[in-house]
Design an enzyme around this catalytic site. Structure first.
Site, PDB file in Angstrom:
ATOM      1  N   HIS A   9      22.170  52.512  25.521  1.00 61.16           N
ATOM      2  CA  HIS A   9      23.451  52.232  26.177  1.00 61.16           C
ATOM      3  C   HIS A   9      23.321  51.689  27.593  1.00 61.16           C
ATOM      4  O   HIS A   9      24.187  50.952  28.055  1.00 61.16           O
ATOM      5  CB  HIS A   9      24.376  53.448  26.081  1.00 61.16           C
ATOM      6  N   GLU A 251      27.237  52.874  10.247  1.00 60.80           N
ATOM      7  CA  GLU A 251      26.028  52.917  11.069  1.00 60.80           C
ATOM      8  C   GLU A 251      25.041  53.978  10.620  1.00 60.80           C
ATOM      9  O   GLU A 251      24.049  54.219  11.293  1.00 60.80           O
ATOM     10  CB  GLU A 251      26.380  53.065  12.557  1.00 60.80           C
ATOM     11  N   ASP A 275      22.981  51.414  15.804  1.00 61.82           N
ATOM     12  CA  ASP A 275      22.614  52.683  15.174  1.00 61.82           C
ATOM     13  C   ASP A 275      22.079  52.475  13.769  1.00 61.82           C
ATOM     14  O   ASP A 275      21.134  53.137  13.357  1.00 61.82           O
ATOM     15  CB  ASP A 275      23.825  53.628  15.151  1.00 61.82           C
ATOM     16  N   CYS A 322      29.802  44.861  15.073  1.00 61.83           N
ATOM     17  CA  CYS A 322      29.992  45.049  16.511  1.00 61.83           C
ATOM     18  C   CYS A 322      28.753  45.574  17.222  1.00 61.83           C
ATOM     19  O   CYS A 322      28.835  45.984  18.375  1.00 61.83           O
ATOM     20  CB  CYS A 322      31.200  45.946  16.779  1.00 61.83           C
TER      21      CYS A 322
HETATM   22  C1  PEP Z   1      26.353  50.453  17.125  1.00 60.43           C
HETATM   23  O1  PEP Z   1      25.799  51.524  16.887  1.00 60.43           O
HETATM   24  O2  PEP Z   1      25.955  49.357  16.677  1.00 60.43           O
HETATM   25  C2  PEP Z   1      27.544  50.416  18.004  1.00 60.43           C
HETATM   26  C3  PEP Z   1      28.225  49.298  18.191  1.00 60.43           C
HETATM   27  O3  PEP Z   1      27.914  51.580  18.636  1.00 60.43           O
HETATM   28  P1  PEP Z   1      27.167  52.140  19.925  1.00 60.43           P
HETATM   29  O4  PEP Z   1      26.223  51.075  20.421  1.00 60.43           O
HETATM   30  O5  PEP Z   1      28.213  52.493  20.910  1.00 60.43           O
HETATM   31  O6  PEP Z   1      26.438  53.341  19.382  1.00 60.43           O
HETATM   32 MG    MG Z   2      26.794  53.382  17.299  1.00 58.28          MG
END
Ligand code: PEP
Ligand code: MG
Length: 360
Positions: A9, A251, A275, A322
């Site tokens: 993140h 995910e 994920d 996403c």
């Molecule tokens: C993902 O896991 O691809 C996602 C978009 O969610 P995050 O990156 O917030 O875990």
């Molecule tokens: Mg995620």
């Protein structure tokens, strides 16, 4: 950074801010002295300590070429993205809060495909109230002026602990009480967020999305909580959307393999490749030592994406993607070919991805 990887993140935040970054380099900061020049190339993941003048010149030229390319594609950023044979791809932004929206629109976002609401809950001493949340969701939606908005419910746990709730130590937090599991364990907190989203959705085109889903039963519990929230709002005479579209992040491998069952309870899928890659490849997305394994370009992950698209087709529901993969212009042709109709990404990637879609 010495630790981490390109899809954890902190890297996602840097990308959204347009800050060049290289992660997971290993121990080196101890060798850097005050005032020393460092050079980095985020696209290749390289860092130079005390670069030579030749190296600096080469990197500066590369940086300038990149800036020029970005400026050029920005000219066309407000135009829609359709392939040459007319297939329309919706290109949306991932945001963390109301202050990200103007920038995303300026770069051509056609909506928000992922609002990571956990950032409203972090960095404070108590959770936001229902009214605070309603205001925030409305603020985002108003700026979007009718463009679609997908609000993802709280996705904490893993590498994002909530500071004000004491949680049990977990040896493997990414395999623990994360995402929807966390929310279902705290129904009062969760219902408050559902109420806030349902209320904001009374006046705006908002969809609900749940992170880290792994079973059908979780969705049954979610539906029951939504029904409860609706009944309460009705009783209180507060306007809300009584038919909100609900979708899930796909995910986990469990969600992929059960997608043909889960599809019965949802209106859309959004594939979270950050994920999904770590769970398919059994490699922690924040661990630099296995970062090379955490990639959506592995055949296993690509097959997973394909399988989710097929499950969605069986019911005729849309599938978006996403994860950070959506913002990689190289991935666009592949994802379009696999049947993805919507890509949601960090805002700086939007103009380039739109341009790439138009070439396909
Ligand atoms: C993902 O896991 O691809 C996602 C978009 O969610 P995050 O990156 O917030 O875990
Ligand atoms: Mg995620």
């Amino acid at each position: 950074t010495e630790l981490g990887s390109a899809n954890d993140h902190s890297a996602i935040l840097a990308r959204a801010l347009g800050v060049p970054a290289v992660t997971g380099v290993g121990p080196f900061l101890g060798q850097v002295e005050d005032g020393q020049t460092l050079a980095l190339d985020g696209s290749r993941g390289c860092v130079w300590l005390a670069p030579t003048p030749e190296q600096l010149q080469e990197l500066e030229q590369k940086g300038e070429a990149r800036a020029k390319e970005r400026a050029a594609v920005k000219q066309t950023a407000q135009r829609p993205a359709a392939t040459r044979d007319g297939r329309r791809i919706l290109v949306a932004a991932n945001i963390n809060g109301p202050s990200d929206v103007a920038h995303a629109l300026d770069l051509g976002a056609e909506g928000v495909g992922l609002f990571r609401t956990e950032y409203l809950f972090l960095d404070r001493v108590s959770p936001p109230t229902e009214e605070e949340q309603v205001d925030t969701y409305r603020l985002v939606a108003r700026q979007l002026k009718g463009k679609p908005l997908i609000v993802r419910t709280l996705d904490v746990g893993g590498d994002k602990p909530l500071p004000y709730f004491r949680s049990e130590h977990e040896a493997n937090p990414f395999l623990g009480r994360r995402g929807l599991r966390y929310s279902l364990d705290r129904p009062a907190l969760f219902k408050l967020q559902l109420r806030a989203i349902l209320r904001a959705a009374a006046e705006h085109p908002i969809k609900l999305m749940f992170p880290m889903v792994s079973t059908f039963d979780e969705l049954v519990l979610v539906d029951a909580l939504i029904d409860e929230a609706c009944a309460e709002l009705q009783g209180e005479g507060l306007p809300f959307d009584d038919d909100i579209a609900r979708g899930i992040m796909v995910e986990t491998p469990a969600a992929v393999l059960a997608a043909d069952h889960l599809v019965r309870l949802v209106d859309f899928f959004s594939i979270g490749t950050n994920d999904l890659s770590q769970y398919m490849m059994a490699a922690d997305r924040s661990n630099a030592a296995v970062a090379n394994l955490v990639t959506p370009y592995q055949p296993a992950v690509l097959r997973a994406i394909h399988q989710v698209v097929e499950a969605a087709k069986s019911k005729g529901i849309p599938v978006s993607l996403c994860g950070e993969m959506a913002g990689d212009p190289l991935a666009a042709p592949l994802l379009i070919g696999l049947g993805i109709g919507e890509l949601s990404m960090s805002a700086p990637a939007i103009p380039l991805v739109k341009a790439r879609v138009r070439e396909v």
